[in-house]
Each structure stands twice: as structure tokens, then as C-alpha cells.
Design a protein around this motif. Structure first.
Motif, PDB file in Angstrom:
ATOM      1  N   GLU A  95       0.831  -1.203   0.000  1.00  0.00           N
ATOM      2  CA  GLU A  95       0.000   0.000   0.000  1.00  0.00           C
ATOM      3  C   GLU A  95       0.870   1.260   0.000  1.00  0.00           C
ATOM      4  O   GLU A  95       0.572   2.231  -0.704  1.00  0.00           O
ATOM      5  CB  GLU A  95      -0.925   0.001   1.226  1.00  0.00           C
ATOM      6  CG  GLU A  95      -2.013  -1.051   1.201  1.00  0.00           C
ATOM      7  CD  GLU A  95      -1.561  -2.416   1.701  1.00  0.00           C
ATOM      8  OE1 GLU A  95      -2.396  -3.332   1.754  1.00  0.00           O
ATOM      9  OE2 GLU A  95      -0.364  -2.576   2.042  1.00  0.00           O
ATOM     10  N   LYS A  96       1.948   1.216   0.784  1.00  0.00           N
ATOM     11  CA  LYS A  96       2.862   2.369   0.825  1.00  0.00           C
ATOM     12  C   LYS A  96       3.475   2.617  -0.554  1.00  0.00           C
ATOM     13  O   LYS A  96       3.596   3.760  -1.000  1.00  0.00           O
ATOM     14  CB  LYS A  96       3.972   2.117   1.848  1.00  0.00           C
ATOM     15  CG  LYS A  96       3.522   2.197   3.294  1.00  0.00           C
ATOM     16  CD  LYS A  96       3.504   3.641   3.767  1.00  0.00           C
ATOM     17  CE  LYS A  96       3.279   3.727   5.255  1.00  0.00           C
ATOM     18  NZ  LYS A  96       4.354   4.410   5.958  1.00  0.00           N
ATOM     19  N   GLN A  97       3.846   1.538  -1.253  1.00  0.00           N
ATOM     20  CA  GLN A  97       4.446   1.711  -2.571  1.00  0.00           C
ATOM     21  C   GLN A  97       3.438   2.267  -3.568  1.00  0.00           C
ATOM     22  O   GLN A  97       3.785   3.082  -4.433  1.00  0.00           O
ATOM     23  CB  GLN A  97       5.024   0.380  -3.066  1.00  0.00           C
ATOM     24  CG  GLN A  97       5.954   0.508  -4.264  1.00  0.00           C
ATOM     25  CD  GLN A  97       7.257   1.214  -3.935  1.00  0.00           C
ATOM     26  OE1 GLN A  97       7.674   1.244  -2.777  1.00  0.00           O
ATOM     27  NE2 GLN A  97       7.921   1.768  -4.934  1.00  0.00           N
ATOM     28  N   ALA A  98       2.186   1.838  -3.436  1.00  0.00           N
ATOM     29  CA  ALA A  98       1.139   2.365  -4.316  1.00  0.00           C
ATOM     30  C   ALA A  98       0.959   3.866  -4.093  1.00  0.00           C
ATOM     31  O   ALA A  98       0.770   4.632  -5.053  1.00  0.00           O
ATOM     32  CB  ALA A  98      -0.176   1.634  -4.068  1.00  0.00           C
ATOM     33  N   LEU A  99       1.029   4.304  -2.860  1.00  0.00           N
ATOM     34  CA  LEU A  99       0.936   5.730  -2.562  1.00  0.00           C
ATOM     35  C   LEU A  99       2.126   6.486  -3.144  1.00  0.00           C
ATOM     36  O   LEU A  99       1.979   7.565  -3.716  1.00  0.00           O
ATOM     37  CB  LEU A  99       0.863   5.946  -1.053  1.00  0.00           C
ATOM     38  CG  LEU A  99      -0.441   5.484  -0.376  1.00  0.00           C
ATOM     39  CD1 LEU A  99      -0.257   5.406   1.134  1.00  0.00           C
ATOM     40  CD2 LEU A  99      -1.587   6.406  -0.731  1.00  0.00           C
ATOM     41  N   LEU A 100       3.308   5.897  -3.007  1.00  0.00           N
ATOM     42  CA  LEU A 100       4.519   6.523  -3.532  1.00  0.00           C
ATOM     43  C   LEU A 100       4.462   6.664  -5.045  1.00  0.00           C
ATOM     44  O   LEU A 100       4.852   7.694  -5.604  1.00  0.00           O
ATOM     45  CB  LEU A 100       5.738   5.695  -3.127  1.00  0.00           C
ATOM     46  CG  LEU A 100       7.094   6.177  -3.654  1.00  0.00           C
ATOM     47  CD1 LEU A 100       7.511   7.470  -2.967  1.00  0.00           C
ATOM     48  CD2 LEU A 100       8.165   5.108  -3.478  1.00  0.00           C
ATOM     49  N   GLU A 101       3.985   5.638  -5.728  1.00  0.00           N
ATOM     50  CA  GLU A 101       4.030   5.613  -7.186  1.00  0.00           C
ATOM     51  C   GLU A 101       2.813   6.250  -7.843  1.00  0.00           C
ATOM     52  O   GLU A 101       2.731   6.289  -9.080  1.00  0.00           O
ATOM     53  CB  GLU A 101       4.197   4.173  -7.673  1.00  0.00           C
ATOM     54  CG  GLU A 101       5.528   3.545  -7.256  1.00  0.00           C
ATOM     55  CD  GLU A 101       5.801   2.210  -7.921  1.00  0.00           C
ATOM     56  OE1 GLU A 101       5.183   1.941  -8.980  1.00  0.00           O
ATOM     57  OE2 GLU A 101       6.624   1.436  -7.402  1.00  0.00           O
ATOM     58  N   ALA A 102       1.862   6.734  -7.055  1.00  0.00           N
ATOM     59  CA  ALA A 102       0.701   7.419  -7.636  1.00  0.00           C
ATOM     60  C   ALA A 102       1.175   8.517  -8.584  1.00  0.00           C
ATOM     61  O   ALA A 102       2.099   9.259  -8.281  1.00  0.00           O
ATOM     62  CB  ALA A 102      -0.170   8.002  -6.534  1.00  0.00           C
ATOM     63  N   SER A 103       0.541   8.599  -9.738  1.00  0.00           N
ATOM     64  CA  SER A 103       1.051   9.464 -10.810  1.00  0.00           C
ATOM     65  C   SER A 103       1.050  10.942 -10.454  1.00  0.00           C
ATOM     66  O   SER A 103       1.902  11.699 -10.927  1.00  0.00           O
ATOM     67  CB  SER A 103       0.229   9.235 -12.084  1.00  0.00           C
ATOM     68  OG  SER A 103      -1.148   9.507 -11.847  1.00  0.00           O
TER      69      SER A 103
END
Length: 225
Positions: free
Chosen positions: A189-197
């Protein structure tokens, strides 16, 4: 000189930075990540960083079964991380270092670099994330009312207190990025937040995660619009 004035374009950032692999930790522009440094390899890294650019890269190892901060160089790392500048540095009596790293820009690993040191480093590119260097970029697209509403419900459900006057005054970019860094979600989940466009997408992911958590707890997350 402020950080915004110091780093205005990708070319202002170092093309090679030391890496701090740490599962569950991300760094986003304007957010601050406190770290206690005690491992010899990272003590060496911080000393080198402080004598140079003061920049390092926070990066997560790949896989949920990876150690929190794997020492092996062959452990695969995520391709996207967050670069930040050490903005607070304190030597403690027991030999540890207490530092704070303030996020500047996300980066993409181009290739791992040989350092001859005990820590890892990489050649990186910031070009995909040039907008990270424009403070407040995309704030006008944020549904702040919904964000604050979900945050209020989440804090109430978890019996947490906050200073709402501070939150009300905080710029949306700072608020969203700080919440992403501090939130108690897992590495994926943290990585998804980081990689959000962009900031709007990041806010939507953050709200969705909070609403799912509230719904799972029987709170009102699923009904907020």
C-alpha cells in the motif's frame, strides 16, 4: 536558501545517491521521515552523506518476506523510491544518530553503482517526477472536504487525537504526503501511494485505503462521498 529554491529542476539533484532500503518506509516531497541510525553500514553512509550532498534515497526491498532492511546486496529493490535531504542531525550518547530526512523528489533507479562502501548506492533519474519539484503542483484538483472528512472519521474510529487548527492551515500537498508517510499501511500500500502518478491520484488512493479500513472496522468509511 529553502529546499524549494535549492532544488528547482531534476538537474539540481545528484545523479547518484546512497540507498537506504527499509521495508514499509517511503518518502514524498515535503514530508519528513525521522530515523534512528545504529547499524555500522548506515552510520558510515550518513557520515558520507553529511560531508557531501546531504541527499539519500529511501527505497523498499521487493517482497513481503524481505527483512526490514536487508544487508545482502543481491536483494532486489523497488525501482521507485524517494530522495530526501538530511535536515536534522543529532549524535546520541550511545553512538546512534537521530536524523530527519525531508523529501525532495521521487526517483527511478537506473542502475546500481559500485561504491566500495558497506552500503548500497544507485544512479537515478528524477525526470519522470519533475513536477515533484514544483511545490503545490496539482493542489487545486484535491477534494479537500472529502479528505478531511475521511481523516476525521479515521482518527475518531482509532481513538486518535490531532490539532485540527494545524490541519486546517496545512497546504493540501503537505497534508497528503505527510499522511502517506505516517500511515500504518503495509509495504504494498505504501508503494502504491509513492508511485501514484500525481497528487490527486495519491489523495484518492489514501482516501480509498482509509475508507476500506473504516468499513472493515464497522465504521462509516464506505458511506463517505
Amino acid at each position: 536558501m529553502s529546499l524549494a529554491d535549492r532544488y528547482r529542476r531534476p538537474a539540481d539533484l545528484p545523479p547518484r545517491i546512497p540507498l537506504f532500503p527499509l521495508r514499509g518506509a517511503i518518502l514524498l516531497p515535503g514530508s519528513t521521515l525521522p530515523l534512528n541510525i545504529f547499524e555500522p553500514r548506515y552510520l558510515e553512509m550518513i557520515e558520507d552523506v553529511m560531508s557531501g550532498s546531504r541527499m539519500l534515497g529511501m527505497i523498499q526491498p521487493v517482497g513481503s518476506d524481505a527483512q526490514e532492511s536487508p544487508p545482502e546486496r543481491q536483494v532486489e529493490l523497488r525501482r521507485i523510491g524517494g530522495a530526501g535531504r538530511i535536515t536534522s542531525y543529532q549524535e546520541l550518547d550511545d553512538g546512534r544518530l537521530a536524523i530527519a530526512v525531508t523529501g525532495i523528489s521521487r526517483f527511478e533507479i537506473v542502475g546500481e553503482a559500485e561504491t566500495g562502501k558497506s552500503y548500497r548506492a544507485a544512479s537515478v533519474s528524477y525526470d519522470r517526477f519533475a513536477s515533484d519539484l514544483t511545490r503545490g503542483f496539482g493542489e487545486e484538483r484535491i477534494d479537500r472536504v472529502r479528505l478531511i472528512g475521511v481523516l476525521r472519521s479515521y482518527l475518531t474510529e482509532n481513538n486518535l487525537q490531532t490539532d485540527w487548527a494545524v490541519i486546517d492551515r496545512a497546504p493540501s500537498e503537505y497534508l497528503i504526503n505527510a499522511l502517506c508517510v505516517m500511515c500504518p499501511y503495509g509495504p504494498e500500500e505504501k508503494q502504491a501511494l509513492l508511485e501514484a502518478s500525481d497528487l490527486k491520484t495519491r489523495a484518492e488512493v489514501l482516501v480509498a485505503l482509509a475508507e476500506m479500513d473504516l468499513a472493515a472496522r464497522g465504521g462509516s468509511g464506505g458511506t463517505l462521498q
